[in-house]
Motif scaffolding. Structure first.
Motif, PDB file in Angstrom:
ATOM      1  N   ILE A 143      40.162  -4.432 -44.322  1.00  0.00           N
ATOM      2  CA  ILE A 143      39.326  -3.919 -44.364  1.00  0.00           C
ATOM      3  C   ILE A 143      40.416  -3.780 -42.756  1.00  0.00           C
ATOM      4  N   GLU A 144      41.609  -4.158 -42.849  1.00  0.00           N
ATOM      5  CA  GLU A 144      42.240  -4.561 -42.080  1.00  0.00           C
ATOM      6  C   GLU A 144      43.521  -2.760 -42.597  1.00  0.00           C
ATOM      7  N   LYS A 145      42.910  -2.532 -43.406  1.00  0.00           N
ATOM      8  CA  LYS A 145      43.390  -0.784 -44.096  1.00  0.00           C
ATOM      9  C   LYS A 145      42.926   0.192 -43.309  1.00  0.00           C
ATOM     10  N   ILE A 146      41.579   0.337 -43.009  1.00  0.00           N
ATOM     11  CA  ILE A 146      40.800   1.353 -42.093  1.00  0.00           C
ATOM     12  C   ILE A 146      41.967   2.063 -40.789  1.00  0.00           C
ATOM     13  N   ASN A 147      42.046   3.164 -41.334  1.00  0.00           N
ATOM     14  CA  ASN A 147      42.939   3.587 -39.893  1.00  0.00           C
ATOM     15  C   ASN A 147      41.671   4.436 -39.495  1.00  0.00           C
ATOM     16  N   TYR A 148      41.986   4.610 -37.698  1.00  0.00           N
ATOM     17  CA  TYR A 148      40.857   5.831 -37.265  1.00  0.00           C
ATOM     18  C   TYR A 148      42.043   6.284 -35.816  1.00  0.00           C
ATOM     19  N   GLY A 177      36.002  -7.009 -34.946  1.00  0.00           N
ATOM     20  CA  GLY A 177      35.280  -8.283 -35.234  1.00  0.00           C
ATOM     21  C   GLY A 177      35.246  -8.986 -37.028  1.00  0.00           C
ATOM     22  N   CYS A 178      35.144  -7.871 -37.767  1.00  0.00           N
ATOM     23  CA  CYS A 178      35.455  -8.083 -39.377  1.00  0.00           C
ATOM     24  C   CYS A 178      36.779  -7.993 -39.995  1.00  0.00           C
ATOM     25  N   ARG A 179      38.126  -8.163 -38.761  1.00  0.00           N
ATOM     26  CA  ARG A 179      39.301  -7.925 -38.981  1.00  0.00           C
ATOM     27  C   ARG A 179      39.589  -9.339 -38.654  1.00  0.00           C
ATOM     28  N   GLU A 180      39.187  -9.244 -37.608  1.00  0.00           N
ATOM     29  CA  GLU A 180      39.802 -10.950 -37.180  1.00  0.00           C
ATOM     30  C   GLU A 180      38.528 -12.052 -38.021  1.00  0.00           C
ATOM     31  N   GLY A 181      37.765 -12.259 -39.216  1.00  0.00           N
ATOM     32  CA  GLY A 181      36.881 -12.811 -40.302  1.00  0.00           C
ATOM     33  C   GLY A 181      36.242 -13.584 -39.355  1.00  0.00           C
ATOM     34  N   ASN A 182      35.792 -13.075 -37.888  1.00  0.00           N
ATOM     35  CA  ASN A 182      34.213 -13.614 -37.536  1.00  0.00           C
ATOM     36  C   ASN A 182      33.205 -13.364 -38.846  1.00  0.00           C
ATOM     37  N   TRP A 233      34.969   4.843 -46.948  1.00  0.00           N
ATOM     38  CA  TRP A 233      35.843   4.082 -47.210  1.00  0.00           C
ATOM     39  C   TRP A 233      34.526   3.528 -47.953  1.00  0.00           C
ATOM     40  N   ILE A 234      33.487   2.575 -47.924  1.00  0.00           N
ATOM     41  CA  ILE A 234      32.331   1.813 -48.642  1.00  0.00           C
ATOM     42  C   ILE A 234      32.281   2.002 -49.846  1.00  0.00           C
ATOM     43  N   LYS A 235      31.657   4.011 -49.596  1.00  0.00           N
ATOM     44  CA  LYS A 235      31.464   4.456 -50.999  1.00  0.00           C
ATOM     45  C   LYS A 235      32.665   4.568 -51.817  1.00  0.00           C
ATOM     46  N   ARG A 236      33.491   4.672 -51.530  1.00  0.00           N
ATOM     47  CA  ARG A 236      35.034   4.835 -52.287  1.00  0.00           C
ATOM     48  C   ARG A 236      34.991   3.484 -53.402  1.00  0.00           C
ATOM     49  N   ILE A 237      34.908   2.498 -52.111  1.00  0.00           N
ATOM     50  CA  ILE A 237      35.099   1.083 -52.715  1.00  0.00           C
ATOM     51  C   ILE A 237      34.168   0.550 -53.865  1.00  0.00           C
TER      52      ILE A 237
END
Length: 103
Positions: free
Chosen positions: A56-61, A7-12, A74-78
């Motif tokens: 957020i599109e850079k998150i890979n799992y 949802g965040c990737r879609e900008g919702n 990832w959030i902690k590093r940012i």
């Protein structure tokens, strides 16, 4: 959690709010280790979340079970990098202010 990230990737904005509320305290605590002023820490935290949502599109799992650890790290590093950026900015401004006219 996967639906929140998608949802965040879609900008919702609904999912961005959910992610923000879920990780705000964690992010603020991380920032406060570097920035001791509460107002500045809040500002850095919000700046960090802007970076989170823009990238957020850079998150890979690979596994959905690992996504919580990946997003938290990832959030902690940012937040750490955003805090360090502010500290560097302040240090540079302080050094410029210390140059005397007679040099």
């Amino acid at each position: 959690m996967v639906s929140i990230i998608n949802g965040c990737r879609e900008g919702n904005h609904k999912y961005q709010k959910i992610l923000y509320e879920r990780y705000h305290a964690f992010a603020l605590k991380t920032v406060f280790r570097y920035i001791y002023n509460y107002e500045e820490a809040l500002e850095v935290t919000n700046d960090g979340f802007v970076k989170v949502f823009l990238n957020i599109e850079k998150i890979n799992y690979e596994k959905e079970a690992d996504i919580i650890k990946i997003v938290s790290g990832w959030i902690k590093r940012i937040m750490i990098n955003t805090s360090i950026d502010l500290l560097r900015k302040k240090m540079l401004l302080h050094e410029i202010g210390c140059i005397h006219d007679y040099v």
